[in-house]
Design a protein around this motif. Sequence first.
Motif, mmCIF file in Angstrom:
data_model
loop_
_atom_site.group_PDB
_atom_site.id
_atom_site.type_symbol
_atom_site.label_atom_id
_atom_site.label_comp_id
_atom_site.label_asym_id
_atom_site.label_seq_id
_atom_site.Cartn_x
_atom_site.Cartn_y
_atom_site.Cartn_z
ATOM 1 N N ASP A 27 0.826 -1.217 0.000
ATOM 2 C CA ASP A 27 0.000 0.000 0.000
ATOM 3 C C ASP A 27 0.857 1.263 0.000
ATOM 4 O OD1 ASP A 27 -2.280 -1.564 0.029
ATOM 5 O OD2 ASP A 27 -2.660 -1.287 2.178
ATOM 6 N N LEU A 28 1.947 1.250 0.756
ATOM 7 C CA LEU A 28 2.843 2.403 0.806
ATOM 8 C C LEU A 28 3.458 2.688 -0.563
ATOM 9 C CD1 LEU A 28 4.277 4.514 2.624
ATOM 10 C CD2 LEU A 28 6.090 2.807 2.922
ATOM 11 N N LEU A 29 3.912 1.640 -1.252
ATOM 12 C CA LEU A 29 4.492 1.827 -2.581
ATOM 13 C C LEU A 29 3.451 2.304 -3.594
ATOM 14 C CD1 LEU A 29 6.868 -1.231 -2.576
ATOM 15 C CD2 LEU A 29 7.547 1.150 -2.713
ATOM 16 N N VAL A 30 2.234 1.834 -3.451
ATOM 17 C CA VAL A 30 1.153 2.293 -4.331
ATOM 18 C C VAL A 30 0.880 3.776 -4.075
ATOM 19 C CG1 VAL A 30 -1.322 2.083 -4.819
ATOM 20 C CG2 VAL A 30 0.083 0.022 -4.610
ATOM 21 N N ARG A 31 0.765 4.139 -2.801
ATOM 22 C CA ARG A 31 0.406 5.507 -2.429
ATOM 23 C C ARG A 31 1.517 6.509 -2.717
ATOM 24 N NH1 ARG A 31 1.239 7.871 2.362
ATOM 25 N NH2 ARG A 31 1.579 5.887 3.409
ATOM 26 N N VAL A 32 2.741 6.177 -2.372
ATOM 27 C CA VAL A 32 3.840 7.133 -2.481
ATOM 28 C C VAL A 32 4.452 7.160 -3.882
ATOM 29 C CG1 VAL A 32 6.153 7.716 -1.620
ATOM 30 C CG2 VAL A 32 4.364 6.990 -0.017
ATOM 31 N N LEU A 33 4.627 5.979 -4.483
ATOM 32 C CA LEU A 33 5.320 5.912 -5.773
ATOM 33 C C LEU A 33 4.411 5.543 -6.946
ATOM 34 C CD1 LEU A 33 8.592 4.086 -4.623
ATOM 35 C CD2 LEU A 33 8.227 6.545 -4.978
ATOM 36 N N ASP A 34 3.118 5.400 -6.672
ATOM 37 C CA ASP A 34 2.142 5.056 -7.710
ATOM 38 C C ASP A 34 2.500 3.742 -8.415
ATOM 39 O OD1 ASP A 34 -0.249 5.518 -9.075
ATOM 40 O OD2 ASP A 34 0.794 6.518 -10.739
ATOM 41 N N LYS A 35 2.960 2.767 -7.627
ATOM 42 C CA LYS A 35 3.328 1.467 -8.187
ATOM 43 C C LYS A 35 2.110 0.570 -8.303
ATOM 44 C CE LYS A 35 7.620 2.387 -8.708
ATOM 45 N NZ LYS A 35 8.203 2.499 -10.035
ATOM 46 N N ASN A 36 2.172 -0.353 -9.220
ATOM 47 C CA ASN A 36 1.096 -1.309 -9.447
ATOM 48 C C ASN A 36 1.217 -2.433 -8.414
ATOM 49 O OD1 ASN A 36 -0.608 -3.332 -10.344
ATOM 50 N ND2 ASN A 36 0.073 -3.231 -12.460
ATOM 51 N N PRO A 37 0.202 -2.645 -7.583
ATOM 52 C CA PRO A 37 0.300 -3.694 -6.572
ATOM 53 C C PRO A 37 0.446 -5.097 -7.172
ATOM 54 C CG PRO A 37 -1.921 -2.801 -6.635
ATOM 55 C CD PRO A 37 -1.066 -1.941 -7.529
ATOM 56 N N ALA A 38 -0.045 -5.288 -8.375
ATOM 57 C CA ALA A 38 0.046 -6.601 -9.016
ATOM 58 C C ALA A 38 1.475 -6.975 -9.390
ATOM 59 C CB ALA A 38 -0.844 -6.645 -10.257
ATOM 60 N N THR A 39 2.343 -5.970 -9.469
ATOM 61 C CA THR A 39 3.740 -6.247 -9.824
ATOM 62 C C THR A 39 4.696 -5.795 -8.723
ATOM 63 O OG1 THR A 39 3.906 -4.153 -11.033
ATOM 64 C CG2 THR A 39 3.290 -6.120 -12.301
ATOM 65 N N THR A 40 4.184 -5.694 -7.504
ATOM 66 C CA THR A 40 4.988 -5.319 -6.347
ATOM 67 C C THR A 40 5.253 -6.570 -5.518
ATOM 68 O OG1 THR A 40 4.087 -3.081 -6.308
ATOM 69 C CG2 THR A 40 5.047 -3.895 -4.255
ATOM 70 N N PHE A 41 6.521 -6.857 -5.286
ATOM 71 C CA PHE A 41 6.915 -8.066 -4.573
ATOM 72 C C PHE A 41 7.482 -7.708 -3.207
ATOM 73 C CE2 PHE A 41 7.016 -8.905 -9.034
ATOM 74 C CZ PHE A 41 6.463 -10.168 -9.155
ATOM 75 N N VAL A 42 7.035 -8.417 -2.182
ATOM 76 C CA VAL A 42 7.543 -8.227 -0.820
ATOM 77 C C VAL A 42 7.974 -9.597 -0.304
ATOM 78 C CG1 VAL A 42 7.015 -7.463 1.526
ATOM 79 C CG2 VAL A 42 5.970 -6.285 -0.427
ATOM 80 N N LEU A 43 9.211 -9.674 0.149
ATOM 81 C CA LEU A 43 9.759 -10.914 0.681
ATOM 82 C C LEU A 43 10.163 -10.669 2.125
ATOM 83 C CD1 LEU A 43 10.957 -13.815 0.216
ATOM 84 C CD2 LEU A 43 13.085 -12.638 -0.333
ATOM 85 N N ILE A 44 9.764 -11.564 3.012
ATOM 86 C CA ILE A 44 10.143 -11.461 4.422
ATOM 87 C C ILE A 44 11.107 -12.591 4.742
ATOM 88 C CG2 ILE A 44 9.336 -11.522 6.808
ATOM 89 C CD1 ILE A 44 6.643 -10.415 5.788
ATOM 90 N N ASP A 45 12.293 -12.222 5.198
ATOM 91 C CA ASP A 45 13.290 -13.193 5.651
ATOM 92 C C ASP A 45 13.359 -13.126 7.169
ATOM 93 O OD1 ASP A 45 14.247 -14.103 3.152
ATOM 94 O OD2 ASP A 45 15.623 -12.412 2.995
ATOM 95 N N GLU A 46 13.283 -14.285 7.811
ATOM 96 C CA GLU A 46 13.464 -14.353 9.253
ATOM 97 C C GLU A 46 14.882 -14.831 9.535
ATOM 98 O OE1 GLU A 46 9.725 -15.354 11.693
ATOM 99 O OE2 GLU A 46 9.687 -16.689 9.946
ATOM 100 N N VAL A 47 15.587 -14.083 10.371
ATOM 101 C CA VAL A 47 16.986 -14.342 10.646
ATOM 102 C C VAL A 47 17.128 -14.758 12.110
ATOM 103 C CG1 VAL A 47 19.295 -13.326 10.638
ATOM 104 C CG2 VAL A 47 17.613 -12.592 8.938
ATOM 105 N N ALA A 48 17.879 -15.820 12.352
ATOM 106 C CA ALA A 48 18.135 -16.259 13.724
ATOM 107 C C ALA A 48 18.872 -15.166 14.492
ATOM 108 C CB ALA A 48 18.953 -17.545 13.708
ATOM 109 N N LEU A 49 18.590 -15.046 15.781
ATOM 110 C CA LEU A 49 19.208 -13.996 16.595
ATOM 111 C C LEU A 49 20.724 -14.053 16.565
ATOM 112 C CD1 LEU A 49 16.898 -13.995 19.750
ATOM 113 C CD2 LEU A 49 16.981 -12.310 17.922
#
Length: 69
Positions: A27-49
């Motif tokens: 939503d932030l990328l859509v709102r601020v940069l007018d990006k298409n949500p259908a082509t916006t990729f978000v990856l979450i990596d969990e890292v051990a402490l």
Amino acid sequence: MPYVNVKITREGATPEQKAELIAGITDLLVRVLDKNPATTFVLIDEVALEDWGVGGLSTLESRRRPTAS
């Protein structure tokens, strides 16, 4: 086609919390940069402490030490 990689420590983020991060970042990328949500990729990596460092120490070791007041 934005690609955002979020790295968090592995401390039990729920699937619901991760979904909220993905939706919020998109939503932030859509709102601020007018990006298409259908082509916006978000990856979450969990890292051990012990694999995340801050102040010259792993997060695991840093949290074991008493905090300075």
